[in-house]
Every structure is written in C-alpha cells, then in structure tokens.
Design a protein around this motif. Structure first.
Motif, short mmCIF file in Angstrom:
data_model
loop_
_atom_site.label_atom_id
_atom_site.label_comp_id
_atom_site.label_asym_id
_atom_site.label_seq_id
_atom_site.Cartn_x
_atom_site.Cartn_y
_atom_site.Cartn_z
N GLY A 170 0.80 -1.22 0.00
CA GLY A 170 0.00 0.00 0.00
C GLY A 170 0.83 1.26 0.00
N HIS A 171 2.16 1.11 -0.02
CA HIS A 171 3.05 2.27 0.04
C HIS A 171 4.19 2.18 -0.97
CE1 HIS A 171 1.03 3.57 3.70
NE2 HIS A 171 1.09 2.33 4.11
N ARG A 172 4.03 1.34 -1.99
CA ARG A 172 5.09 1.15 -2.98
C ARG A 172 4.87 2.06 -4.18
NH1 ARG A 172 7.19 -3.81 -0.94
NH2 ARG A 172 5.55 -5.12 -0.05
N PHE A 173 5.91 2.14 -5.03
CA PHE A 173 5.77 2.82 -6.31
C PHE A 173 4.69 2.12 -7.15
CE2 PHE A 173 10.51 4.01 -6.03
CZ PHE A 173 10.22 5.30 -5.61
N CYS A 174 4.00 2.90 -7.95
CA CYS A 174 3.05 2.39 -8.95
C CYS A 174 1.80 1.76 -8.37
CB CYS A 174 3.73 1.38 -9.89
SG CYS A 174 5.09 2.07 -10.84
N ARG A 175 1.52 1.99 -7.09
CA ARG A 175 0.30 1.42 -6.54
C ARG A 175 -0.92 2.14 -7.09
NH1 ARG A 175 2.24 5.08 -3.06
NH2 ARG A 175 0.77 6.41 -1.94
#
Length: 564
Positions: A253-258
């Motif tokens: 829920g806190h990564r790139f590209c979510r």
C-alpha cells in the motif's frame, strides 16, 4: 527479550498484561527492567543510513524509542560499503554491544547497476541489458562468494556482541513496486529524453525487479538460518543469535506504482520510497571526463556510479538531452532514489522492535486451525507421525483454546495433509474441512508440483487460487502461507527458491487486496531434512515455532477473531 511489542508502522507501543491490553507509551522505569541493552550499534550500507526524504533512519528512530532512550548507538554504517568493507572496517570499531543492526549486500548484488539497466538507462543507448543483469545477480546470490562473504560478516559480528543473549538484526530489502497496476506502464524514469532512450515501468519490468529483491531476501534468510543452525545445535529458533528482519509486507500500500497514486513518489508521505533525478549542471566538471563507459563501477556508491555513467554517456553522445524531471533535481538526490523514506524506516524500526519481543506468548484466543498441504503437513518422516502439529498443539493450548480440523488423522491433531498431492488436489480436498470454518489456516503447498514437474511456472498462481478459495469459504480466517522447505534432490533446489520468491511476490498482492494472508519463513536448511524433502523431528519443531511466531504477528494485527 522484551515484554513489549510494536504493532503499528509508527511505533505504537502495546503492553500485554494478562488479558488487558493497554495502548500507551512506556515509562523509563517500566523499560529499565525489561531492556537488557547497555550499548548497541549499526553497520551496513546505504539502506541503513540513507533516508529517501531526508528524515530519520530506523536507527535514529529506535534511539528515540522510550525503551532505548539514553543508550546511544554506535553509528558505523556507510552508504558505499560492500560486505567485505563492512566486515573489515566497520565491525572492528564496534565496542561491547548487546545489539547490532545490519543492512548489507545491495552493493555486492550490484543493485545500482540493475536499476541502471532496467530503469534509468544512465549510459544512453549503450545501457546494460536488464535480463542479463538480473540473471547475473540471481547466480551471484546462489553462489559461494555471497555465502562466504556473509558468513564472514556473521562471525565478525558475533565476536563484538558482549553477552550470550545479545543479538544481531539483519534487515532485508522491501520490494519497490506494485506490479499489477496498469498506470505505470507508460511511465519512464530514464535519464534521457528522445526515441530509443526511454525504459518504461511495465508490469513485467516491475515484476522482475521485485523478484530479484525477494530472491535476495530468500537467500539472506537461508544463509542466516544455516549459520544459526551451526551456533544453536538444539534447534531452538528463539535462541538464534542472528535474526532476519523482513519488513517487506509493511510496505504494502506504500510502494511505487500502486493504484490511486502517482507513478512514482506521491508527494504526501504515503509512498515509502523516494524518487528523484539528476541535474545536468552537476555533470559538467572534469572529475569523470576521462572515464569510459565500461570503467564505471556498479558495485560502489550510487552517486559516483550515476555521475560516471551520465558523464560517459554525454561524452559519447553530446546530443543527449536529460528529461525534464532529471534536469530539475540535484545530483545528490539520485542517491536517495529507491531508498525508504522516514515512514519506510519507521516500518523497519517497528519490525525490529517486534522481533525483540519474540518471547511474547499468544494468549487468550480461541483457535480452530486447519493444517492444509501434503506429506509435510501430515508429518511424514517424524518419529510420531505428527510432524509439527503435536508441538504446535501442545504449545498453543497452554494459553489458548485450541482445536485442529481436517478429514485426516485423529483428534486433537486432525489435518488435511495428503502425501504426494499437488496444489490443485489440495484445493479440491480443502472442501472437506473448510465448512468447519477454521479461523486459522496453515498452508505448506507446492513441493509436489515442483517434484512432479506440474507446470511449475504457474504453480504460484495456483497457490494464489487456493488461498482465494479458502477465504471464499472461511471468510474470517487468517491464512499463513509457508515458504516451502528447501529440497536437496538433484536439480530441485533452485526451482524451490524460484517458487518461493514468486510466492512472496504473490502474497504481497493478496495483502494489497486486503486479504488476511501472511508469509511464513521456515528456519529450515537441507541439513534438517531426512530424505532430501521431509524434515527430521528437530526440523518439524522449528516449523511449529515459525507458525506460532507468525500467528502472533497475525494476532498483533487484530486478524485473529473467534471462529464461527
């Protein structure tokens, strides 16, 4: 070690006093009796001390934890360090520590070179090949050089820990991307504009980069387990001197590209990695004017490597133009890219402090457990035929109400373990037990798919379908999914590793979908196996401890409710 544990990403401290749970910050006096740490230190590379947004790293945040205040750590981590340098230059400076945190291996892996080849294209049209770099990295992780370097680091650290109860916490790397969303596929972080210069963050590229990180974490955990096994012959994993810290799923829920966020950094603190770029004006000096493209060292510091690559590219092709994003941001900010922000470091800190509380006893729960799998779930090759189930049952029922369900075995150790069965068979037979509505399901599955060569590439997908099926019936259950045990049968080991890293990737997506699913690291090496496949009694005992540890984590998340 501690009588407290952390359950939130932002260091909410929870005390468990009998059946009473109190959300409150501990006082200094409360901590004094429970924190046997007089001195502690940090060694490692940039993942230990470089913060994506310039905030506090996990060590600085641990220093401010009420239970560690006044116990100044020894900060020795250096962002350019490979394992050999950490071992020879950083560790000798540690002085009588009770606790050490370690982040190491990303520079040995050549992570900056991988990101160059797969994402940035720092050297323009002559950039390295992404697949070749990833394949080389995978071979390196499974090779003797990585194992020997880590073993030397483990030994050196142990000589610096002052007490027998002291521990070292080795921090893994969280995966960078949500790989399933479509929004990033037309996004490029490449340094140069123009046709042929752009590399895009397609779903496939994101998946490949996530898999190499999961592979790094798998090997790190396995080699730590192998070292610990030699140090603690009793097999008691609670006494292991080196702990593996896996904060990866805290980044879901806190990564790139979510979904719902900007392709890279969100700008509001909810993306826990930093993005950045480079300034063309920073590349006009003479420091790297004589360097050729092949002389850039992809195992050193990020800043030096990037400046070297871009300068070499401009020398070879003066017509190159930096992208607008790259041209607006100072060169030093390239170093921060793909490093956790202060919120990401808070997640790592929380995982470390929860590991410190590993002795916390799961208590007061009504547990209806379904062990689901094949022969290892059945307990084949164990002396009593019960495998991990007897130890698991005896341990949990001391402080909880426990029952096992399944169509196999006898009460109280019933199960759904079927020797030789593949994932699709296990999915079908699960319907015999799922109507019992277990609130905990333990899955160890995939071994036979690999050994029987059953469309191995799609085995993680089939496991995902099994998880979905379980949760469609036992809607309130928490599902604990094991990283399957290694196998020493000829030609099997690498296939097992690949399956596990892809399963880890899949489980992250299940959590993003808000499913109560957790990965379970099994502290087993091939030395714990009887026949190359099944564990001995000590191995089954370790499996039971691993299930309990992750069940405690599920309880900390509030995922374990009463059975229906």
């Amino acid at each position: 070690m501690f009588d407290y544990f952390i359950i939130s990403r932002f260091a909410t401290v929870v005390y468990v006093l009998g059946s009473l749970t109190v959300n409150a910050a501990p006082t200094a006096n409360q901590c004094a009796a429970n924190t046997p740490i007089s001195s502690w230190g940090s060694v490692g590379d940039s993942f230990a001390n470089l913060v994506g947004d310039g905030g506090m790293d996990y060590m600085a945040q641990m220093e401010r934890d009420p239970c560690l205040q006044g116990k100044k750590p020894q900060y020795l981590a250096n962002e350019d360090s490979q394992i050999s340098r950490i071992t020879s230059q950083q560790v000798p400076k540690l002085k009588n520590v009770d606790l050490v945190t370690v982040s190491a291996g990303s520079n040995d892996l050549g992570l900056v070179g991988i990101l160059d080849a797969c994402v940035y294209n720092f050297i323009g049209s002559a950039s390295l090949n992404c697949d070749s770099m990833l394949n080389n990295a995978a071979a390196f992780l499974g090779g003797d050089q990585f194992a020997q370097a880590l073993n030397g680091l483990f030994k050196a650290i142990r000589t610096k820990i002052s007490s027998r109860s002291g521990e070292a916490y080795f921090v893994g790397i969280p995966a960078f991307f949500d790989e399933t969303t479509p929004g990033c596929s037309q996004t490029s972080l490449s340094a140069y504009a123009g046709s042929g210069q752009q590399k895009y963050l397609t779903n496939l590229v994101r998946a490949k980069l996530n898999v190499i990180i999961h592979r790094y974490n798998w090997w790190l955990h396995y080699l730590i387990t192998k070292y610990n096994r030699a140090q603690v012959p009793s097999g008691n994993t609670l006494q292991y001197p080196i702990k593996f810290i896996d904060a990866d799923d805290r980044f879901n829920g806190h990564r790139f590209c979510r979904a719902g966020a900007r392709a890279t950094g969100s700008g509001d603190g909810t993306t826990w990695f930093a993005d950045g770029g480079a300034s063309k004006t920073s590349l006009t000096g003479s420091a790297y004017s004589a360097v050729s493209a092949t002389q850039c060292n992809d195992n050193g510091g990020w800043n030096e490597y990037i400046q070297c690559r871009i300068h070499a590219a401009f020398k070879k092709a003066p017509f190159l133009q930096l992208t607008e994003n790259a041209a607006k941001t100072p060169l030093k900010d390239w170093e921060r890219v793909f490093h956790p922000t202060s919120n990401g470091h808070a997640a790592i800190k929380s995982e470390i402090t929860s590991q410190m509380a590993q002795g916390t006893v799961l208590s007061g729960f009504d547990l209806r457990i379904l062990p689901l799998g094949a022969s290892i779930t059945q307990g084949f090759q164990s002396s009593d035929g019960n495998g991990f189930r007897k130890v698991l049952y005896d341990t949990l029922r001391k402080t909880n109400k426990v029952s096992f369900v399944g169509s196999e075995g006898t009460a109280p150790l019933r199960h759904e373990g079927h020797p030789g069965w593949v994932i699709s068979d296990i999915s079908t037979v699960s319907d015999k037990s799922l109507p019992s509505r277990p609130n905990v399901v333990l899955i160890h599955a995939g071994t036979n798919d690999i050994l029987q060569d059953k469309d191995i590439d799609k085995a993680p997908e089939r496991l995902g379908h099994l998880i979905d099926h379980v949760l469609s019936v036992a809607k309130d259950a928490v599902v604990l999914v094991a990283q399957i045990l290694p196998c020493s049968k000829p030609g099997a080991f690498d296939k097992f590793v690949t399956y596990n890293v892809r399963v880890a990737n899949m489980l992250n997506q299940k959590q993003v979908e808000h499913k109560k699913v957790l990965k379970v690291w099994m502290p087993i090496t091939t030395d714990d196996l009887v026949d190359g496949i099944h564990p001995n009694d000590a191995g089954y005992h370790k499996m039971a401890q691993a299930w309990i540890k992750e069940l405690q984590r599920a309880a900390d998340k509030g995922w374990v409710g009463k059975p229906v």
